[in-house]
Motif scaffolding. Structure first.
Motif, PDB file in Angstrom:
ATOM      1  N   GLU A  72       7.324-181.391 -94.826  1.00 24.00           N
ATOM      2  CA  GLU A  72       5.682-180.547 -94.723  1.00 24.00           C
ATOM      3  C   GLU A  72       5.811-180.055 -95.551  1.00 24.00           C
ATOM      4  O   GLU A  72       6.870-178.982 -95.569  1.00 24.00           O
ATOM      5  CB  GLU A  72       5.367-181.627 -93.058  1.00 24.00           C
ATOM      6  CG  GLU A  72       5.078-182.693 -93.087  1.00 24.00           C
ATOM      7  CD  GLU A  72       5.391-182.279 -91.321  1.00 24.00           C
ATOM      8  OE1 GLU A  72       4.578-182.029 -90.482  1.00 24.00           O
ATOM      9  OE2 GLU A  72       5.285-183.760 -90.818  1.00 24.00           O
ATOM     10  N   GLY A  73       4.524-179.289 -95.604  1.00 27.14           N
ATOM     11  CA  GLY A  73       4.216-178.083 -95.921  1.00 27.14           C
ATOM     12  C   GLY A  73       3.980-177.693 -97.463  1.00 27.14           C
ATOM     13  O   GLY A  73       3.849-176.979 -98.082  1.00 27.14           O
ATOM     14  N   TRP A  74       4.176-179.189 -98.395  1.00 30.19           N
ATOM     15  CA  TRP A  74       4.241-178.937 -99.777  1.00 30.19           C
ATOM     16  C   TRP A  74       2.519-178.986 -99.900  1.00 30.19           C
ATOM     17  O   TRP A  74       2.188-178.219-101.456  1.00 30.19           O
ATOM     18  CB  TRP A  74       4.800-180.075-100.326  1.00 30.19           C
ATOM     19  CG  TRP A  74       6.588-180.162 -99.983  1.00 30.19           C
ATOM     20  CD1 TRP A  74       6.626-180.941 -99.465  1.00 30.19           C
ATOM     21  CD2 TRP A  74       7.149-179.051-101.284  1.00 30.19           C
ATOM     22  NE1 TRP A  74       8.114-180.995 -99.613  1.00 30.19           N
ATOM     23  CE2 TRP A  74       7.918-179.958-100.795  1.00 30.19           C
ATOM     24  CE3 TRP A  74       6.326-178.473-101.949  1.00 30.19           C
ATOM     25  CZ2 TRP A  74       9.756-179.096-101.313  1.00 30.19           C
ATOM     26  CZ3 TRP A  74       8.017-178.135-102.131  1.00 30.19           C
ATOM     27  CH2 TRP A  74       9.590-178.606-102.578  1.00 30.19           C
ATOM     28  N   ASP A  75       1.698-178.904 -98.888  1.00 33.58           N
ATOM     29  CA  ASP A  75       0.431-178.932 -99.590  1.00 33.58           C
ATOM     30  C   ASP A  75      -0.299-177.778 -99.464  1.00 33.58           C
ATOM     31  O   ASP A  75      -1.178-176.908-100.459  1.00 33.58           O
ATOM     32  CB  ASP A  75      -0.765-180.148 -98.869  1.00 33.58           C
ATOM     33  CG  ASP A  75      -0.899-181.164 -98.505  1.00 33.58           C
ATOM     34  OD1 ASP A  75      -0.138-181.696 -99.907  1.00 33.58           O
ATOM     35  OD2 ASP A  75      -0.269-182.528 -98.028  1.00 33.58           O
ATOM     36  N   ASP A  76       0.610-176.734 -98.929  1.00 34.18           N
ATOM     37  CA  ASP A  76       0.407-175.296 -98.639  1.00 34.18           C
ATOM     38  C   ASP A  76       0.720-174.696 -99.637  1.00 34.18           C
ATOM     39  O   ASP A  76       0.388-172.996 -99.770  1.00 34.18           O
ATOM     40  CB  ASP A  76       0.963-174.844 -97.207  1.00 34.18           C
ATOM     41  CG  ASP A  76       0.469-175.921 -95.682  1.00 34.18           C
ATOM     42  OD1 ASP A  76      -0.473-176.290 -96.610  1.00 34.18           O
ATOM     43  OD2 ASP A  76       0.865-175.809 -94.205  1.00 34.18           O
ATOM     44  N   VAL A  77       1.717-175.081-100.708  1.00 33.08           N
ATOM     45  CA  VAL A  77       1.892-174.160-102.014  1.00 33.08           C
ATOM     46  C   VAL A  77       2.027-174.996-103.399  1.00 33.08           C
ATOM     47  O   VAL A  77       1.286-175.890-103.266  1.00 33.08           O
ATOM     48  CB  VAL A  77       3.825-174.423-101.637  1.00 33.08           C
ATOM     49  CG1 VAL A  77       4.038-173.129 -99.917  1.00 33.08           C
ATOM     50  CG2 VAL A  77       4.187-175.002-101.611  1.00 33.08           C
ATOM     51  N   LYS A  78       2.045-173.784-104.171  1.00 34.04           N
ATOM     52  CA  LYS A  78       1.415-174.195-105.057  1.00 34.04           C
ATOM     53  C   LYS A  78       2.820-174.059-106.053  1.00 34.04           C
ATOM     54  O   LYS A  78       3.472-172.809-106.378  1.00 34.04           O
ATOM     55  CB  LYS A  78       0.207-173.351-105.688  1.00 34.04           C
ATOM     56  CG  LYS A  78      -0.601-173.782-107.006  1.00 34.04           C
ATOM     57  CD  LYS A  78      -1.797-172.750-107.469  1.00 34.04           C
ATOM     58  CE  LYS A  78      -2.194-173.314-109.045  1.00 34.04           C
ATOM     59  NZ  LYS A  78      -2.795-172.235-109.744  1.00 34.04           N
ATOM     60  N   LEU A  79       3.212-174.562-107.456  1.00 36.08           N
ATOM     61  CA  LEU A  79       3.845-175.305-108.111  1.00 36.08           C
ATOM     62  C   LEU A  79       3.748-174.804-109.563  1.00 36.08           C
ATOM     63  O   LEU A  79       2.625-175.603-109.925  1.00 36.08           O
ATOM     64  CB  LEU A  79       5.173-176.108-107.583  1.00 36.08           C
ATOM     65  CG  LEU A  79       6.275-175.689-107.205  1.00 36.08           C
ATOM     66  CD1 LEU A  79       5.537-176.261-105.544  1.00 36.08           C
ATOM     67  CD2 LEU A  79       7.315-177.164-107.036  1.00 36.08           C
ATOM     68  N   THR A  80       3.731-173.705-109.998  1.00 34.50           N
ATOM     69  CA  THR A  80       2.662-173.410-111.392  1.00 34.50           C
ATOM     70  C   THR A  80       4.108-173.909-112.426  1.00 34.50           C
ATOM     71  O   THR A  80       5.076-175.234-112.419  1.00 34.50           O
ATOM     72  CB  THR A  80       3.655-172.060-112.075  1.00 34.50           C
ATOM     73  OG1 THR A  80       4.512-171.817-112.073  1.00 34.50           O
ATOM     74  CG2 THR A  80       3.207-170.578-111.161  1.00 34.50           C
ATOM     75  N   PRO A  81       3.525-174.778-114.477  1.00 33.20           N
ATOM     76  CA  PRO A  81       4.175-176.159-114.246  1.00 33.20           C
ATOM     77  C   PRO A  81       5.050-175.460-115.286  1.00 33.20           C
ATOM     78  O   PRO A  81       5.690-174.201-115.642  1.00 33.20           O
ATOM     79  CB  PRO A  81       2.890-175.954-115.606  1.00 33.20           C
ATOM     80  CG  PRO A  81       1.557-176.298-114.686  1.00 33.20           C
ATOM     81  CD  PRO A  81       2.212-174.972-113.548  1.00 33.20           C
ATOM     82  N   LEU A  82       6.474-176.262-115.990  1.00 34.30           N
ATOM     83  CA  LEU A  82       7.852-176.020-116.285  1.00 34.30           C
ATOM     84  C   LEU A  82       7.794-176.795-117.168  1.00 34.30           C
ATOM     85  O   LEU A  82       8.072-178.195-117.031  1.00 34.30           O
ATOM     86  CB  LEU A  82       8.722-175.844-115.399  1.00 34.30           C
ATOM     87  CG  LEU A  82       9.947-175.798-115.953  1.00 34.30           C
ATOM     88  CD1 LEU A  82       9.966-173.912-116.379  1.00 34.30           C
ATOM     89  CD2 LEU A  82      11.078-175.331-114.847  1.00 34.30           C
ATOM     90  N   THR A  83       7.346-176.686-118.804  1.00 35.69           N
ATOM     91  CA  THR A  83       6.810-178.400-119.208  1.00 35.69           C
ATOM     92  C   THR A  83       8.352-177.829-119.952  1.00 35.69           C
ATOM     93  O   THR A  83       8.173-177.979-121.444  1.00 35.69           O
ATOM     94  CB  THR A  83       6.287-177.473-120.592  1.00 35.69           C
ATOM     95  OG1 THR A  83       6.751-176.974-121.491  1.00 35.69           O
ATOM     96  CG2 THR A  83       5.061-177.662-119.547  1.00 35.69           C
ATOM     97  N   HIS A  84       9.327-178.516-119.615  1.00 34.42           N
ATOM     98  CA  HIS A  84      10.723-178.686-120.631  1.00 34.42           C
ATOM     99  C   HIS A  84      10.969-179.784-119.703  1.00 34.42           C
ATOM    100  O   HIS A  84      11.393-179.966-118.722  1.00 34.42           O
ATOM    101  CB  HIS A  84      11.373-177.081-119.834  1.00 34.42           C
ATOM    102  CG  HIS A  84      11.204-176.101-120.607  1.00 34.42           C
ATOM    103  ND1 HIS A  84      11.717-175.922-121.863  1.00 34.42           N
ATOM    104  CD2 HIS A  84      11.000-174.713-120.427  1.00 34.42           C
ATOM    105  CE1 HIS A  84      10.894-174.543-122.062  1.00 34.42           C
ATOM    106  NE2 HIS A  84      10.839-173.935-121.430  1.00 34.42           N
ATOM    107  N   LYS A  85      12.556-180.141-120.402  1.00 37.68           N
ATOM    108  CA  LYS A  85      13.234-181.274-119.610  1.00 37.68           C
ATOM    109  C   LYS A  85      14.520-180.594-118.931  1.00 37.68           C
ATOM    110  O   LYS A  85      14.823-179.762-118.946  1.00 37.68           O
ATOM    111  CB  LYS A  85      13.936-181.657-120.694  1.00 37.68           C
ATOM    112  CG  LYS A  85      14.720-182.859-120.100  1.00 37.68           C
ATOM    113  CD  LYS A  85      15.672-183.895-121.555  1.00 37.68           C
ATOM    114  CE  LYS A  85      15.223-184.668-122.020  1.00 37.68           C
ATOM    115  NZ  LYS A  85      15.612-185.221-123.477  1.00 37.68           N
TER     116      LYS A  85
END
Length: 472
Positions: A344-357
């Motif tokens: 759990e806890g993913w709603d409390d963090v923010k991941l920036t985009p990474l537009t790579h394969k």
């Protein structure tokens, strides 16, 4: 450690009986053959799982000699356990192979054998007993290796090929950038060692332990730092007990069962002092060794230990998330990606985009033993914009296999070549893998080829997109 805490001596005669009994479970159906990397290369029955089982049975029952040819076919095995995963009769091939190597490593007086050549040099035995089994001494090498890298010595050694194709040269070629341990979640340590406690950030969700391993604490510090970062930001307190040691896999697969048992005992003592919901391993190879040693009696009694391990992993994750104490006899070891997939806890963090394969490599230990190959995908899919795909040929070993790349360099090179060929045409920017040995093995070949593909642990990519490094 008291003398009474040490494991009892292993009886090689009893081991022979055990090998014979387990080997008799093999019905020689041949369904394992397509899954065996060495059989695929040599097309030799003696280099197949059922061929090796027949050889082990013959030696254990004294029908054939324990000689150099027997040792050759045992040494060629990667212990990837793909055959074990495919076996319809659930033959425990990993246990058989460890037993065979224990017979080879035993003194001739303990079990009759013909000349099998020098199994290990005195220097290698010294390294395993006085360095690998005592990881605090490995930590002491960090300043020296950082000096070696930062002062240009490594560049000169590699440019001029000063170490050649010796084992030391093969080992040096795999040496990655040596990072410092994490002191605080946002900075590295100047002292060169991990803290014992890393407090959670935000809403607390439980307490976990982090297993450092031996070589990984030196060569994969970035992954360990990333694990701490991610776990802290998801709300977990991370304990890093200083008394922990090597998992013992190197010793176990080299035939030294007593050393492996002692190391398992030391790790148990180190982590049992803490009330943890889970013990997290970032290296799937270590995770297998730790998890299987957590069920000594159950594994010996059950013809199918896999459901026990799967049930334990599921309960460990669920119990740790709910803050419930885990039963004393239940294994607490969980692979990092498996834990993150259920956390759990993913709603409390923010991941920036990474537009790579991002290609995902599935280590044999994760795929064939822990059966957790799906977890890295589900974790990485949390990164916005990233394209997540499997690496072609994930059903075959990369050739690292602990020290296999040192002992069987030609076979390891053939297996590695297939991985590099698949990567070269993939168009990927990253290769995510969950085992430090695989990462070093593949990264060294990519580095030599001048490839821009970066080999990282899934947790490292997640930590970067959560801000690790930006605040350093």
């Amino acid at each position: 450690m008291k003398p009474t805490d040490l494991p009892p001596d292993f009886s090689l005669e009893a081991l022979s009986v055990d090998i014979s009994a387990e080997a008799n479970q093999c019905v020689a159906c041949g369904l394992c053959l397509p899954h065996c990397p060495t059989y695929r290369i040599t097309q030799s029955e003696a280099d197949s799982p059922r061929g090796r089982i027949a050889l082990m049975s013959g030696v254990a029952e004294k029908r054939i000699p324990m000689n150099e040819r027997f040792a050759l076919h045992m040494d060629r095995c990667l212990t990837c356990r793909a055959c074990e995963a495919a076996c319809p009769n659930q033959v425990r091939f990993g246990r058989l192979m460890d037993g065979a190597r224990a017979m080879l490593a035993a003194p001739p007086s303990d079990l009759p054998k013909e000349k099998t050549g020098a199994r290990k040099s005195w220097f290698r035995r010294w390294v395993e007993s006085q360095l690998i089994a005592k990881p605090d001494r490995i930590d002491a090498l960090r300043p020296l290796l950082r000096f070696y890298q930062r002062r240009g010595v490594q560049s000169a050694v590699r440019r001029f090929g000063l170490l050649g194709q010796t084992k030391l040269g093969l080992l040096e070629a795999q040496l990655p950038h040596i990072a410092k341990p994490c002191s605080l979640s946002a900075q590295t340590s100047s002292a060169g060692s991990w803290r014992q406690l890393y407090p959670s950030i935000g809403r607390p969700r439980g307490e976990v332990g982090l297993f450092l391993g031996c070589v990984a604490r030196l060569t994969d510090a970035e992954t360990l730092n990333a694990a701490i970062w991610v776990l802290n930001h998801l709300g977990y307190v991370v304990h890093v007990p200083p008394a922990q040691t090597c998992c013992g896999a190197l010793h176990q697969h080299g035939g030294d069962m007593q050393a492996a048992a002692r190391l398992a005992h030391e790790n148990s003592m180190a982590f049992d002092e803490l009330n943890l919901g889970a013990i997290i391993s970032t290296a799937s190879g270590c995770g297998v060794q730790l998890a299987e040693h957590s069920f000594p009696s159950a594994l010996q009694q059950s013809r199918n230990p896999r459901p026990l391990l799967q049930k334990a992993e599921k309960n460990v994750v669920q119990d740790s998330l709910q803050g419930k104490p885990v039963r004393k006899l239940m294994a607490k070891v969980v692979d990092m990606s498996a834990f993150l997939a259920a956390a759990e806890g993913w709603d409390d963090v923010k991941l920036t985009p990474l537009t790579h394969k991002i290609l995902v490599h599935e280590p044999c230990s994760l795929r064939n033993v822990l059966r957790g190959a799906a977890h890295p995908y589900s974790v990485l899919e949390r990164i916005p914009g990233a394209v997540i795909e499997p690496l072609e040929g994930n059903d075959q070993c990369c050739g690292a296999a602990g020290t296999y790349f040192l002992d069987q360099p030609e076979m390891a090179s053939i297996l590695l070549r297939d991985k590099i060929s698949a990567l070269n045409v993939s168009g990927a920017r990253y290769l995510a893998t969950s085992n430090v040995g695989c990462a070093m093995h593949i990264a060294s070949a990519l580095r030599e080829a001048g490839s821009a593909i970066e080999v990282v642990h899934p947790a490292t990519l997640i930590a970067r997109q959560m801000g690790m490094g930006a605040q350093s």
